[in-house]
Write a protein that holds these residues in place. Structure first.
Motif, mmCIF file in Angstrom:
data_model
loop_
_atom_site.group_PDB
_atom_site.id
_atom_site.type_symbol
_atom_site.label_atom_id
_atom_site.label_comp_id
_atom_site.label_asym_id
_atom_site.label_seq_id
_atom_site.Cartn_x
_atom_site.Cartn_y
_atom_site.Cartn_z
ATOM 1 N N LEU A 19 5.089 14.962 -0.898
ATOM 2 C CA LEU A 19 6.014 15.078 0.234
ATOM 3 C C LEU A 19 7.420 14.626 -0.137
ATOM 4 C CD1 LEU A 19 3.611 13.914 3.066
ATOM 5 C CD2 LEU A 19 4.571 16.211 2.754
ATOM 6 N N LEU A 20 7.523 13.586 -0.958
ATOM 7 C CA LEU A 20 8.846 13.160 -1.432
ATOM 8 C C LEU A 20 9.488 14.253 -2.291
ATOM 9 C CD1 LEU A 20 8.367 9.409 -2.420
ATOM 10 C CD2 LEU A 20 9.590 10.319 -0.441
ATOM 11 N N ASP A 21 8.672 14.874 -3.147
ATOM 12 C CA ASP A 21 9.188 15.952 -3.987
ATOM 13 C C ASP A 21 9.704 17.119 -3.144
ATOM 14 O OD1 ASP A 21 8.456 14.422 -6.189
ATOM 15 O OD2 ASP A 21 6.674 15.630 -6.652
ATOM 16 N N LEU A 22 9.026 17.413 -2.039
ATOM 17 C CA LEU A 22 9.415 18.526 -1.169
ATOM 18 C C LEU A 22 10.581 18.199 -0.245
ATOM 19 C CD1 LEU A 22 5.921 19.876 -0.041
ATOM 20 C CD2 LEU A 22 7.618 21.095 -1.420
ATOM 21 N N HIS A 23 10.549 16.981 0.337
ATOM 22 C CA HIS A 23 11.495 16.656 1.409
ATOM 23 C C HIS A 23 12.497 15.558 1.059
ATOM 24 C CE1 HIS A 23 9.167 19.178 4.095
ATOM 25 N NE2 HIS A 23 8.076 18.581 3.669
ATOM 26 N N GLY A 24 12.318 14.923 -0.076
ATOM 27 C CA GLY A 24 13.207 13.839 -0.459
ATOM 28 C C GLY A 24 12.836 12.538 0.217
ATOM 29 N N GLY A 25 13.587 11.516 -0.106
ATOM 30 C CA GLY A 25 13.337 10.193 0.454
ATOM 31 C C GLY A 25 13.261 9.162 -0.642
ATOM 32 N N ALA A 26 13.299 7.902 -0.234
ATOM 33 C CA ALA A 26 13.237 6.802 -1.186
ATOM 34 C C ALA A 26 11.817 6.676 -1.733
ATOM 35 C CB ALA A 26 13.657 5.496 -0.515
ATOM 36 N N PRO A 27 11.666 6.677 -3.054
ATOM 37 C CA PRO A 27 10.323 6.563 -3.634
ATOM 38 C C PRO A 27 9.820 5.124 -3.606
ATOM 39 C CG PRO A 27 11.949 6.684 -5.375
ATOM 40 C CD PRO A 27 12.688 6.844 -4.073
ATOM 41 N N GLY A 28 8.515 4.996 -3.723
ATOM 42 C CA GLY A 28 7.924 3.681 -3.912
ATOM 43 C C GLY A 28 7.046 3.216 -2.768
ATOM 44 N N VAL A 29 6.134 2.342 -3.156
ATOM 45 C CA VAL A 29 5.245 1.695 -2.202
ATOM 46 C C VAL A 29 5.881 0.354 -1.853
ATOM 47 C CG1 VAL A 29 2.935 0.762 -1.836
ATOM 48 C CG2 VAL A 29 3.231 2.843 -3.189
ATOM 49 N N ARG A 30 6.093 0.125 -0.576
ATOM 50 C CA ARG A 30 6.685 -1.126 -0.103
ATOM 51 C C ARG A 30 5.662 -2.252 -0.146
ATOM 52 N NH1 ARG A 30 7.341 -3.729 4.757
ATOM 53 N NH2 ARG A 30 6.207 -2.147 5.901
ATOM 54 N N ASP A 31 4.409 -1.942 0.255
ATOM 55 C CA ASP A 31 3.358 -2.960 0.291
ATOM 56 C C ASP A 31 2.009 -2.264 0.144
ATOM 57 O OD1 ASP A 31 1.389 -4.846 1.056
ATOM 58 O OD2 ASP A 31 2.859 -5.924 2.266
ATOM 59 N N GLU A 32 1.406 -2.380 -1.044
ATOM 60 C CA GLU A 32 0.131 -1.741 -1.319
ATOM 61 C C GLU A 32 -0.975 -2.267 -0.410
ATOM 62 O OE1 GLU A 32 -1.971 -0.972 -5.342
ATOM 63 O OE2 GLU A 32 0.193 -0.733 -5.684
ATOM 64 N N GLY A 33 -0.910 -3.539 -0.057
ATOM 65 C CA GLY A 33 -1.906 -4.132 0.829
ATOM 66 C C GLY A 33 -1.921 -3.471 2.200
ATOM 67 N N LEU A 34 -0.746 -3.055 2.686
ATOM 68 C CA LEU A 34 -0.679 -2.377 3.983
ATOM 69 C C LEU A 34 -1.315 -0.992 3.920
ATOM 70 C CD1 LEU A 34 2.893 -3.421 5.141
ATOM 71 C CD2 LEU A 34 0.693 -4.257 6.012
ATOM 72 N N LEU A 35 -1.177 -0.328 2.790
ATOM 73 C CA LEU A 35 -1.836 0.962 2.612
ATOM 74 C C LEU A 35 -3.345 0.765 2.544
ATOM 75 C CD1 LEU A 35 -1.853 3.995 2.167
ATOM 76 C CD2 LEU A 35 -1.424 3.558 -0.273
ATOM 77 N N GLU A 36 -3.776 -0.190 1.755
ATOM 78 C CA GLU A 36 -5.208 -0.461 1.628
ATOM 79 C C GLU A 36 -5.811 -0.859 2.974
ATOM 80 O OE1 GLU A 36 -5.122 -3.340 -1.514
ATOM 81 O OE2 GLU A 36 -4.825 -1.797 -3.046
ATOM 82 N N SER A 37 -5.074 -1.629 3.753
ATOM 83 C CA SER A 37 -5.532 -2.035 5.080
ATOM 84 C C SER A 37 -5.713 -0.827 5.993
ATOM 85 C CB SER A 37 -4.521 -3.008 5.696
ATOM 86 O OG SER A 37 -4.790 -3.233 7.044
ATOM 87 N N ALA A 38 -4.754 0.086 5.979
ATOM 88 C CA ALA A 38 -4.838 1.283 6.821
ATOM 89 C C ALA A 38 -6.061 2.114 6.454
ATOM 90 C CB ALA A 38 -3.563 2.111 6.684
ATOM 91 N N LEU A 39 -6.358 2.216 5.175
ATOM 92 C CA LEU A 39 -7.493 3.018 4.723
ATOM 93 C C LEU A 39 -8.823 2.318 4.974
ATOM 94 C CD1 LEU A 39 -5.990 4.370 1.385
ATOM 95 C CD2 LEU A 39 -6.053 5.488 3.627
ATOM 96 N N ALA A 40 -8.877 1.023 4.774
ATOM 97 C CA ALA A 40 -10.121 0.265 4.966
ATOM 98 C C ALA A 40 -10.518 0.203 6.433
ATOM 99 C CB ALA A 40 -9.962 -1.144 4.399
ATOM 100 N N ARG A 41 -9.545 0.188 7.304
ATOM 101 C CA ARG A 41 -9.821 0.108 8.746
ATOM 102 C C ARG A 41 -10.773 1.208 9.193
ATOM 103 N NH1 ARG A 41 -4.587 0.390 11.125
ATOM 104 N NH2 ARG A 41 -4.340 -1.650 10.191
ATOM 105 N N LEU A 42 -10.627 2.400 8.620
ATOM 106 C CA LEU A 42 -11.468 3.528 9.017
ATOM 107 C C LEU A 42 -12.925 3.306 8.663
ATOM 108 C CD1 LEU A 42 -10.301 6.108 10.316
ATOM 109 C CD2 LEU A 42 -8.632 4.747 9.158
ATOM 110 N N GLN A 43 -13.167 2.805 7.474
ATOM 111 C CA GLN A 43 -14.549 2.576 7.067
ATOM 112 C C GLN A 43 -15.175 1.451 7.885
ATOM 113 O OE1 GLN A 43 -15.234 2.728 2.837
ATOM 114 N NE2 GLN A 43 -13.699 4.313 2.592
ATOM 115 N N GLN A 44 -14.384 0.460 8.261
ATOM 116 C CA GLN A 44 -14.886 -0.603 9.141
ATOM 117 C C GLN A 44 -15.212 -0.033 10.518
ATOM 118 O OE1 GLN A 44 -11.596 -3.283 8.895
ATOM 119 N NE2 GLN A 44 -12.473 -4.434 7.182
ATOM 120 N N GLN A 45 -14.337 0.792 11.063
ATOM 121 C CA GLN A 45 -14.593 1.407 12.366
ATOM 122 C C GLN A 45 -15.854 2.251 12.323
ATOM 123 O OE1 GLN A 45 -11.075 3.600 13.414
ATOM 124 N NE2 GLN A 45 -10.126 1.832 14.396
ATOM 125 N N PHE A 46 -16.025 2.989 11.244
ATOM 126 C CA PHE A 46 -17.209 3.843 11.109
ATOM 127 C C PHE A 46 -18.471 2.989 11.094
ATOM 128 C CE2 PHE A 46 -20.409 6.080 8.583
ATOM 129 C CZ PHE A 46 -20.538 7.231 9.344
#
Length: 132
Positions: A19-46
């Motif tokens: 998406l950055l390659d297509l639309h531009g924007g600042a690259p980089g992950v600000r906080d990997e833990g926040l990404l992992e948290s968002a993804l883990a939440r789904l498996q916990q909910q399931f």
């Protein structure tokens, strides 16, 4: 209920980069833990709440949009991850680009909550058959 096909961290990182390659924007992950948290939440909910596929897709989108794990492109990445999850698990998303953009902006602004976003998705997707 059979476990869904999950979106993994590497998938979201690849989506974000494309998406950055297509639309531009600042690259980089600000906080990997926040990404992992968002993804883990789904498996916990399931495991504990038995949400349906549409609710989980909304939670993928909301988790990424609201956690802001990336320097830029959180709304785009969250939306694409949610729709990809729907499609991986046998649903076709039918909303227009304008409808989808408006719903994601409302989710990001807090005008609608994840349940409201799930209602938006539910009204704009249909079962298409599970892919493997």
């Amino acid at each position: 209920m059979k476990p869904p096909l999950w979106i993994e961290k590497r998938d979201v990182l690849a989506i974000h980069q494309q998406l950055l390659d297509l639309h531009g924007g600042a690259p980089g992950v600000r906080d990997e833990g926040l990404l992992e948290s968002a993804l883990a939440r789904l498996q916990q909910q399931f495991a504990y709440a038995s949400p349906n596929i549409v609710e989980m897709a909304a939670a993928y989108t909301a988790g990424i949009v609201r956690n802001h794990p990336f320097m830029d492109g959180n709304k785009r990445s969250g939306f694409v991850a949610g729709v990809l999850f729907l499609e991986m698990n046998g649903y076709a998303f039918t909303a227009s680009e304008a409808e989808a953009a408006q719903a994601v902006l409302e989710l990001a602004a807090g005008t609608i909550d994840p349940d409201g976003f799930a209602a938006f998705l539910r009204d704009r997707c249909q079962r298409a058959g599970r892919r493997r």
